[in-house]
Design an enzyme around this catalytic site. Structure first.
Site, PDB file in Angstrom:
ATOM      1  N   LYS A 174     -27.507 -17.672   5.863  1.00 15.96           N
ATOM      2  CA  LYS A 174     -26.348 -18.553   5.654  1.00 15.96           C
ATOM      3  C   LYS A 174     -25.629 -18.732   6.987  1.00 15.96           C
ATOM      4  CE  LYS A 174     -21.680 -18.893   4.287  1.00 15.96           C
ATOM      5  NZ  LYS A 174     -21.324 -19.176   5.697  1.00 15.96           N
ATOM      6  N   GLY A 226     -19.122 -11.692  12.299  1.00 14.09           N
ATOM      7  CA  GLY A 226     -17.923 -12.440  11.923  1.00 14.09           C
ATOM      8  C   GLY A 226     -16.699 -11.550  12.044  1.00 14.09           C
ATOM      9  N   SER A 227     -15.679 -11.868  11.260  1.00 17.44           N
ATOM     10  CA  SER A 227     -14.405 -11.154  11.421  1.00 17.44           C
ATOM     11  C   SER A 227     -14.480  -9.738  10.859  1.00 17.44           C
ATOM     12  CB  SER A 227     -13.298 -11.926  10.709  1.00 17.44           C
ATOM     13  OG  SER A 227     -13.471 -11.823   9.313  1.00 17.44           O
ATOM     14  N   GLY A 231     -16.165  -8.467   7.396  1.00 23.16           N
ATOM     15  CA  GLY A 231     -17.187  -7.433   7.606  1.00 23.16           C
ATOM     16  C   GLY A 231     -16.879  -6.183   6.793  1.00 23.16           C
ATOM     17  N   GLU A 248     -21.298  -6.840  12.934  1.00 23.60           N
ATOM     18  CA  GLU A 248     -20.867  -7.170  14.295  1.00 23.60           C
ATOM     19  C   GLU A 248     -19.555  -7.928  14.150  1.00 23.60           C
ATOM     20  OE1 GLU A 248     -20.339  -6.969  17.690  1.00 23.60           O
ATOM     21  OE2 GLU A 248     -22.248  -6.119  17.045  1.00 23.60           O
TER      22      GLU A 248
END
Ligand code: UN1
Length: 493
Positions: A174, A226-227, A231, A248
């Site tokens: 995605k 992402g943020s 996460g 990450e």
């Protein structure tokens, strides 16, 4: 308007609901890139089913054969590099020299993954008993869900997708809702490289669909960039469902400039680290820590150069800094600048959206430098993901290191100094997953472990050989050829 599709089980399909969403060019918000499928649960179910089915045979293909296909992926990315860079720039804004670098990182990752398929080493060791051999080797895990951000729309997905597939897993990917076209490109390339149907699937949509992938019981591994907020939610869900989750997340990376540094070099470094990709890298330099003896001198040098940066549409040759990703991000930059100034920060340059008429249609924010921001202030601590740099004065080397480490994140850190003892001490003391000496906080290479400590990661490392730890399980084999029962720990002592 161009209509794009999902790629599931080797076919290009619309969302089952028929719903779509649009994506726009951040450099010109009147430029609509296209309509993309707004995928939902039923699309996720289809993609995961296809991936499970494909896994049954893909896992049995010899790894070096899977590697041959990876090499093709690298070749195709290479052939299409310039064309793809323009598509990526149009949808996420950074200049084409940067999007070309982004594609190059995927090329490097593809060739690296290809070569790793010939050395997925295990260990063969003696048993503690006669006529028995012990060995261990890597096995694939199953269906991997890959969820990524828009800022490195090809490179970062490649770090996950290519080692996962090279290891014998299958993937449901995605991409970000702000870089869906890059997701389509990825699928085109995997299709041309000839992967069997279902090995690689792309679903376009928003975060709620990502959530469905995370929660799907048949998705065994999640690779996420992402943020920190999202996460940590993924980690919670993954924890309950006993999935392997590689995260990450955020960063608030700092560059230290000591009084003995090559100041011209440190200046080039911070300009690239802070304003490259418009400050929208998880590795971006968002804090600058400068020794007191050169503080004002360095600020003056920085102001002059930052004001000369050429801002504009990344598709136009000569542009050095593109737009931020969308209006919300522009507003966030304005918000954080306001807070920083209210909290006593000194505006050195920038601080507002660009006012030039030729930039009026895009989300452009001036390269911004705010000085005298100490560690108690919001700007020192909050990740901005935009071209806003905060500068802090350090009284000594020890103070600089303490400031560097005063951070909830730990992705990347940098020091500029000509003192070799200080440099090595900094390497030891800086609490980040990646550490640079006399180089900016950005610029990781595909064959090295990439990831962070503290609030940035959860112990995994993408990139290089360590990526294969995320996407494989160890199988330990005890092979007894003695023709008798040998009881470990009992018969041999
Ligand atoms: C990211 O910002 O998510 O080291 C990745 C770098 C790049 C990768 C950045 N090679 O800055």
């Amino acid at each position: 308007m161009e209509e794009f599709k999902n790629y599931i089980d080797g076919k290009w399909v619309k969302a089952i609901s028929g719903k779509t969403f649009q994506n726009i060019n951040p450099a010109n918000q009147e430029d609509i890139i296209g309509e993309f499928p707004f995928s939902g649960q039923e699309d996720v179910d289809c993609a995961v089913s296809a991936a499970i089915k494909a896994y049954q045979s893909w896992r049995l293909i010899p790894a070096p054969k899977r590697g041959d296909m990876m090499r093709k992926v690298g070749d195709i990315f290479n052939r299409r590099k310039k064309e793809l860079a323009r598509i990526m720039t149009r949808e996420m804004g950074k200049p084409t020299f940067e999007t070309e670098g982004d594609v190059q990182e995927a090329i490097d990752t593809a060739y690296y993954a290809a070569s790793e398929t010939r050395r997925l080493f295990g260990h063969t060791v003696p048993s503690e008993m006669d006529n028995k051999m012990n060995l261990s080797f890597r096995t694939p895990i199953g269906v991997v869900g890959v969820i990524t951000a828009w800022n490195f729309p090809i490179a970062v997905p490649s770090w996950k997708i290519l080692p996962a597939i090279a290891s014998g897993n299958t993937v449901v990917f995605k991409p970000s809702k702000d870089a869906p076209h890059s997701g389509v490109i990825f699928a085109e390339i995997m299709e041309e490289a000839g992967f069997p149907a279902g090995v690689f699937n792309v679903l376009l949509g928003t975060g709620s669909m990502g959530d469905m992938i995370v929660k799907h019981p048949d998705v065994k591994v999640i690779g996420f960039t992402g943020s920190t907020d999202i996460g940590c939610k993924i980690a919670e869900i993954g924890g309950r469902l006993n999935k392997r989750v590689s995260l990450e997340m955020g960063g608030k990376n700092a560059q230290i400039v000591m009084e003995d540094a090559n100041l011209e070099l440190a200046l080039e470094g911070v300009l690239w680290g802070a304003f490259g990709t418009t400050g929208q890298r998880c590795t971006a330099t968002s804090r600058l820590i400068v020794h007191k003896d050169i503080y004002e001198t360095f600020l003056n040098m920085l102001k002059v150069r930052a004001e000369k940066l050429k801002i504009g549409d990344g598709l136009v040759a000569g542009t050095e800094m593109g737009p931020v990703i969308h209006k919300k991000s522009l507003e966030n930059c304005e918000r954080i600048v306001k807070i920083a100034l209210n909290e006593g920060g000194r505006l050195i340059t920038g601080g507002k959206p660009c006012t030039q008429p030729e930039l009026a249609k895009g989300c452009f924010f001036e390269p911004t430098i705010i000085a005298d921001v100490d560690e108690t202030k919001t700007l020192f601590n909050e990740e901005v993901f935009g071209p806003v740099l905060c500068v802090t004065k350090a009284d000594s080397f020890e103070h600089a290191i303490a400031l560097q480490n005063h951070c909830e994140y730990g992705l990347s850190g940098s020091i500029y100094t000509r003192d070799v003892n200080r440099a090595w001490t900094a390497v030891r003391e800086i609490q980040t997953g990646i550490c640079y000496v006399n180089a900016p906080t950005i610029g990781a290479e595909a064959h090295m472990p990439f990831g962070g400590v503290k609030g940035t990661g959860n112990g995994h490392r993408e990139g290089g050989w360590t990526a294969f730890d995320i996407f494989t399980e160890w199988k330990t084999v005890y092979f007894d050829y003695s023709d008798k029962l040998q009881r470990a720990q009992i018969d041999n002592y």
